[in-house]
Design a protein around this motif. Structure first.
Motif, PDB file in Angstrom:
ATOM      1  N   GLY A 297       0.792  -1.228   0.000  1.00 49.56           N
ATOM      2  CA  GLY A 297       0.000   0.000   0.000  1.00 49.56           C
ATOM      3  C   GLY A 297       0.819   1.271   0.000  1.00 49.56           C
ATOM      4  N   CYS A 298       2.091   1.151  -0.383  1.00 48.06           N
ATOM      5  CA  CYS A 298       2.932   2.347  -0.523  1.00 48.06           C
ATOM      6  C   CYS A 298       2.353   3.218  -1.644  1.00 48.06           C
ATOM      7  N   ASP A 299       2.441   4.536  -1.479  1.00 50.82           N
ATOM      8  CA  ASP A 299       1.778   5.439  -2.414  1.00 50.82           C
ATOM      9  C   ASP A 299       2.559   5.676  -3.700  1.00 50.82           C
ATOM     10  N   GLU A 300       3.872   5.744  -3.566  1.00 40.92           N
ATOM     11  CA  GLU A 300       4.677   6.219  -4.683  1.00 40.92           C
ATOM     12  C   GLU A 300       6.060   5.589  -4.619  1.00 40.92           C
ATOM     13  N   ALA A 301       6.702   5.445  -5.779  1.00 47.52           N
ATOM     14  CA  ALA A 301       8.055   4.889  -5.796  1.00 47.52           C
ATOM     15  C   ALA A 301       8.888   5.556  -6.871  1.00 47.52           C
ATOM     16  N   GLN A 302      10.190   5.549  -6.647  1.00 45.72           N
ATOM     17  CA  GLN A 302      11.118   6.027  -7.656  1.00 45.72           C
ATOM     18  C   GLN A 302      12.351   5.149  -7.596  1.00 45.72           C
ATOM     19  N   GLY A 303      13.046   5.047  -8.687  1.00 43.07           N
ATOM     20  CA  GLY A 303      14.248   4.216  -8.695  1.00 43.07           C
ATOM     21  C   GLY A 303      14.554   3.736 -10.098  1.00 43.07           C
ATOM     22  N   TRP A 304      15.695   3.085 -10.227  1.00 42.01           N
ATOM     23  CA  TRP A 304      16.181   2.677 -11.543  1.00 42.01           C
ATOM     24  C   TRP A 304      15.250   1.682 -12.222  1.00 42.01           C
ATOM     25  N   PHE A 305      14.440   0.964 -11.425  1.00 42.26           N
ATOM     26  CA  PHE A 305      13.481   0.045 -12.039  1.00 42.26           C
ATOM     27  C   PHE A 305      12.561   0.802 -13.005  1.00 42.26           C
ATOM     28  N   PHE A 306      12.206   2.019 -12.644  1.00 42.38           N
ATOM     29  CA  PHE A 306      11.325   2.830 -13.493  1.00 42.38           C
ATOM     30  C   PHE A 306      12.155   3.685 -14.443  1.00 42.38           C
ATOM     31  N   SER A 307      13.074   4.437 -13.867  1.00 40.00           N
ATOM     32  CA  SER A 307      13.938   5.291 -14.674  1.00 40.00           C
ATOM     33  C   SER A 307      15.061   5.868 -13.833  1.00 40.00           C
ATOM     34  N   LYS A 308      16.227   6.004 -14.454  1.00 40.97           N
ATOM     35  CA  LYS A 308      17.291   6.782 -13.836  1.00 40.97           C
ATOM     36  C   LYS A 308      16.936   8.267 -13.961  1.00 40.97           C
ATOM     37  N   PRO A 309      17.631   9.126 -13.236  1.00 36.25           N
ATOM     38  CA  PRO A 309      17.419  10.560 -13.454  1.00 36.25           C
ATOM     39  C   PRO A 309      17.766  10.916 -14.902  1.00 36.25           C
ATOM     40  N   LEU A 310      16.948  11.754 -15.540  1.00 36.95           N
ATOM     41  CA  LEU A 310      17.073  12.023 -16.970  1.00 36.95           C
ATOM     42  C   LEU A 310      17.362  13.493 -17.255  1.00 36.95           C
ATOM     43  N   GLU A 311      18.177  13.725 -18.274  1.00 35.51           N
ATOM     44  CA  GLU A 311      18.353  15.092 -18.758  1.00 35.51           C
ATOM     45  C   GLU A 311      17.101  15.496 -19.530  1.00 35.51           C
ATOM     46  N   GLU A 312      16.971  16.810 -19.720  1.00 28.62           N
ATOM     47  CA  GLU A 312      15.738  17.365 -20.272  1.00 28.62           C
ATOM     48  C   GLU A 312      15.207  16.603 -21.489  1.00 28.62           C
ATOM     49  N   GLU A 313      16.071  16.416 -22.483  1.00 24.64           N
ATOM     50  CA  GLU A 313      15.614  15.818 -23.731  1.00 24.64           C
ATOM     51  C   GLU A 313      15.121  14.384 -23.512  1.00 24.64           C
ATOM     52  N   ALA A 314      15.910  13.634 -22.741  1.00 23.36           N
ATOM     53  CA  ALA A 314      15.539  12.243 -22.448  1.00 23.36           C
ATOM     54  C   ALA A 314      14.245  12.187 -21.628  1.00 23.36           C
ATOM     55  N   LEU A 315      14.065  13.191 -20.783  1.00 26.53           N
ATOM     56  CA  LEU A 315      12.851  13.240 -19.971  1.00 26.53           C
ATOM     57  C   LEU A 315      11.606  13.367 -20.857  1.00 26.53           C
ATOM     58  N   TYR A 316      11.675  14.287 -21.811  1.00 28.06           N
ATOM     59  CA  TYR A 316      10.524  14.474 -22.703  1.00 28.06           C
ATOM     60  C   TYR A 316      10.226  13.194 -23.489  1.00 28.06           C
ATOM     61  N   LYS A 317      11.295  12.545 -23.911  1.00 24.63           N
ATOM     62  CA  LYS A 317      11.131  11.299 -24.660  1.00 24.63           C
ATOM     63  C   LYS A 317      10.453  10.248 -23.778  1.00 24.63           C
ATOM     64  N   TRP A 318      10.956  10.161 -22.539  1.00 25.71           N
ATOM     65  CA  TRP A 318      10.417   9.165 -21.601  1.00 25.71           C
ATOM     66  C   TRP A 318       8.941   9.451 -21.315  1.00 25.71           C
ATOM     67  N   LEU A 319       8.614  10.714 -21.085  1.00 21.67           N
ATOM     68  CA  LEU A 319       7.221  11.076 -20.771  1.00 21.67           C
ATOM     69  C   LEU A 319       6.308  10.754 -21.953  1.00 21.67           C
ATOM     70  N   ARG A 320       6.793  11.044 -23.155  1.00 21.45           N
ATOM     71  CA  ARG A 320       5.975  10.720 -24.335  1.00 21.45           C
ATOM     72  C   ARG A 320       5.736   9.221 -24.420  1.00 21.45           C
ATOM     73  N   SER A 321       6.772   8.433 -24.045  1.00 22.04           N
ATOM     74  CA  SER A 321       6.631   6.980 -24.172  1.00 22.04           C
ATOM     75  C   SER A 321       5.654   6.409 -23.151  1.00 22.04           C
ATOM     76  N   VAL A 322       5.547   7.022 -21.972  1.00 18.62           N
ATOM     77  CA  VAL A 322       4.604   6.461 -20.990  1.00 18.62           C
ATOM     78  C   VAL A 322       3.210   7.091 -21.085  1.00 18.62           C
ATOM     79  N   PHE A 323       3.132   8.358 -21.474  1.00 18.27           N
ATOM     80  CA  PHE A 323       1.805   8.982 -21.554  1.00 18.27           C
ATOM     81  C   PHE A 323       1.223   8.874 -22.967  1.00 18.27           C
ATOM     82  N   GLY A 324       2.101   8.619 -23.931  1.00 20.79           N
ATOM     83  CA  GLY A 324       1.649   8.494 -25.311  1.00 20.79           C
ATOM     84  C   GLY A 324       1.394   9.848 -25.960  1.00 20.79           C
TER      85      GLY A 324
END
Ligand code: C2E
Ligand code: MG
Ligand code: MG
Ligand code: MG
Length: 276
Positions: free
Chosen positions: A249-276
């Motif tokens: 029942g933990c609310d939220e998680a972060q870590g390499w399983f989901f994603s490493k910290p991303l630079e701006e460009e990679a972040l936008y790419k990653w967000l597009r890939s998960v939100f479509g």
């Protein structure tokens, strides 16, 4: 080289100490010129809602690439920046950059994301911290409830009453507080009564040991739930950890399983890939 103490006796640095001092001086000079040359930048680590499986926020993490091109860890340069009086300048720069980035993300339609920003105790000790924060929120037109400040337990050690008043002021303007690395400090549980935080972050070390022993992770989750706080797990590296935390029942998680910290460009790419 000899250094004279107050009593007049000379203290000699060993070669090793001299080396450390030279390294530190070089590092400090490096930090100073990096600020001037804007060699600091932020990377963003997605945070995942365990209810929806989708990102609900980002943590801004500071990076520094020195003149030799090496990346210096914030675990190393933040304490130095604190000791040398440069932390407030760097910290304000972080606040501003993270809010600017969030406003850009919002313009792209990512309006549900909360930006988490680490702040040093020294920033909070500045008399005008709340004004600086409010000013930055206004400048970038960022809703206060889309910003969360991460602090560590140790901040309440000096003056719990003063800390509490300041954090209440921050909550009043609508900005949330998260207690980072929870469980690793030396403070007692009573600080939870002093720190008006809406979120607890379970330190990575307790996530790492979960497969052998999940008792601390469970205890922190229980604490958070009892105090009406949201709980985030840090440093989730495996699918087993992710599923175990979701089932607890933990609310939220972060870590390499989901994603490493991303630079701006990679972040936008990653967000597009998960939100479509
Ligand atoms: P933190 O706030 O607890 O940040 C989490 C750290 O864990 C980050 O290290 C992140 O890159 C790392 N991490 C995330 N997921 C994983 C994982 O799955 N496995 C492992 N092994 N590590 C993971 P980072 O970026 O090196 O930052 C270290 C610390 O430096 C931060 O710990 C924070 O306390 C401090 N820091 C970073 N940026 C800032 C800043 O802008 N201001 C201040 N005051 N402190 C900062
Ligand atoms: Mg943090
Ligand atoms: Mg942490
Ligand atoms: Mg940490």
């Amino acid at each position: 080289p000899a250094k004279h103490t107050k009593r007049g006796s000379a203290v000699y640095f060993s070669d090793e100490m001299g080396g450390i001092m030279r390294d530190r001086i070089r590092l400090l000079r490096g930090i100073r010129s990096a600020i001037e040359a804007q060699k600091f930048f932020l990377v963003y680590q997605p945070k995942i809602s365990l209810d929806t499986g989708k990102p609900d926020g980002l943590e801004a993490l500071l990076r520094w690439q020195n003149e030799e091109g090496d990346y210096i860890s914030p675990d190393y340069f933040i304490p130095l920046a604190e000791q040398s009086g440069l932390m407030v300048i760097i910290g304000n720069h972080v606040l501003r950059s993270a809010c600017w980035q969030l406003s850009r993300l919002r313009e792209q339609g990512y309006t549900s994301l909360v930006m988490s920003i680490n702040v040093s105790q020294l920033q909070l000790q500045e008399a005008d911290f709340v004004q600086v924060l409010e000013r930055i929120l206004q400048d970038y037109n960022v809703p206060p409830d889309k910003i969360e400040l991460e602090i560590t337990e140790s901040i309440a050690a000096d003056d719990p009453k003063k800390t509490r008043d300041l954090l209440l002021k921050i909550r009043e303007i609508g900005v949330n507080i998260a207690i980072d690395d929870f469980g690793t400090g030396f403070s007692s549980l009573s600080i939870l009564k002093y720190i008006p935080a809406g979120r607890l972050k379970i330190d990575r070390s307790f996530i790492l040991e979960m497969e052998q022993d999940d008792s601390i992770a469970r205890i922190i989750l229980g604490l958070g739930r009892n105090l009406g706080m949201m709980v985030t797990a840090e440093g989730v590296e495996t699918g087993d950890q992710y599923r175990a935390l979701r089932d607890l029942g933990c609310d939220e998680a972060q870590g390499w399983f989901f994603s490493k910290p991303l630079e701006e460009e990679a972040l936008y790419k990653w967000l597009r890939s998960v939100f479509g």
